[in-house]
Enzyme design. Structure first.
Site, PDB file in Angstrom:
ATOM      1  N   HIS A 158       0.880  -1.184   0.000  1.00 24.35           N
ATOM      2  CA  HIS A 158       0.000   0.000   0.000  1.00 24.35           C
ATOM      3  C   HIS A 158       0.910   1.224   0.000  1.00 24.35           C
ATOM      4  O   HIS A 158       1.958   1.233   0.669  1.00 24.35           O
ATOM      5  CB  HIS A 158      -0.847   0.074   1.288  1.00 24.35           C
ATOM      6  N   CYS A 254      -2.127   3.195   8.975  1.00 20.16           N
ATOM      7  CA  CYS A 254      -3.152   2.221   8.568  1.00 20.16           C
ATOM      8  C   CYS A 254      -4.279   2.110   9.583  1.00 20.16           C
ATOM      9  O   CYS A 254      -5.394   1.740   9.229  1.00 20.16           O
ATOM     10  CB  CYS A 254      -2.577   0.814   8.441  1.00 20.16           C
TER      11      CYS A 254
END
Ligand code: ARG
Length: 259
Positions: A158, A254
């Protein structure tokens, strides 16, 4: 944020999760998550979403969608293991009064779409989870230019694991996570004095997975050398050890979603 009541590693969808199934400690995870939440609470208001049994990665609220200007572009997860989260994110945003938009292609929200306030730009990571063809949709929806960046190291699947735009215009990033064209795209937009390239040892400590709140930069850990560079940008580092969540491939950024 989403409390880690059902957090754990029960499947493998990134290299960090390999060998970690059943190896997280619930009490330690609760304690680390609460410490992060308390640090954030010094600078921001926090809303929570109810965690759901059987969705262990729901703690990673960055992947709910991209929320900006009262709108949210929801995520469509690449991995079937996380698709069950989608209805809960949608319901939360609807109830909170956001204009809710569905993506046409795979898109993992603020895990891959990072708003660079200083440049009025959205950086979009692709190659592992989100589809590069979402770039025009982001531009149209949020009225900001979108710069796609190709990720090539599976540990940094990511964009928020390897790049972090800082308030004031500096950019923290791990160059080797990007292909050559993307490294050049970063260099073309960010002048050398604003580029903070981090070493692999810091990158694997998830130093780029940082949350900037005013002058505070919250992260799992960073070397003294990196801390100095961050301080030179007028920011103060706040360490929140998140080793439990790193077993699932995530850390501070996150575990949060900026609304
Ligand atoms: N296990 C999760 C996954 O692989 C971790 C997500 C971390 N989130 C993030 N925004 N990087 O999807």
């Amino acid at each position: 944020m989403c409390p880690p009541d059902f957090f754990g590693v029960s499947y493998v969808i990134n290299p960090w999760m390999e060998g970690q199934q059943g190896h997280t400690q619930p009490e330690a995870a609760q304690a680390q998550w609460t410490a992060l939440k308390n640090l954030i609470a010094r600078k921001a208001d926090i809303s929570l979403i109810a965690p759901q049994a059987g969705l262990p990665d729901m703690v990673f609220t960055a992947n709910a969608g991209l929320a900006l200007d009262g709108k949210v572009l929801l995520s469509r997860f690449r991995c079937p293991q996380r698709r069950g989260e989608e209805i809960f994110w949608r319901a939360w945003f609807e109830k909170a009064g956001f204009e809710v938009i569905e993506p046409a292609l795979e898109f993992e929200g603020a895990g891959d779409a990072l708003v660079d306030e200083a440049r009025d730009l959205i950086w979009l990571g692709h190659g592992f989870r989100s589809d590069a063809r979402m770039a025009p949709a982001l531009t149209k929806l949020f009225g900001r230019e979108t710069a796609p960046l190709r990720l090539i190291d599976p540990r940094f699947y990511h964009l928020d694991t390897c790049l972090c735009p800082l308030p004031g215009g500096a950019l923290l990033y791990y160059p080797a996570a990007f292909d050559k064209a993307s490294q050049e795209a970063i260099a073309a937009r960010v002048p050398p004095e604003q580029r903070i390239a981090v070493e692999e040892a810091d990158a694997t400590r998830f130093c780029c997975n940082a949350v900037a709140l005013d002058d505070m930069l919250l992260l799992n850990d960073a070397s003294p050398a990196l801390e100095q560079k961050v301080q030179a940008q007028g920011l103060t580092l706040a360490r929140a050890p998140l080793t439990q969540f790193m077993k699932a491939g995530g850390a501070a950024k996150c575990l949060t979603l900026r609304l």
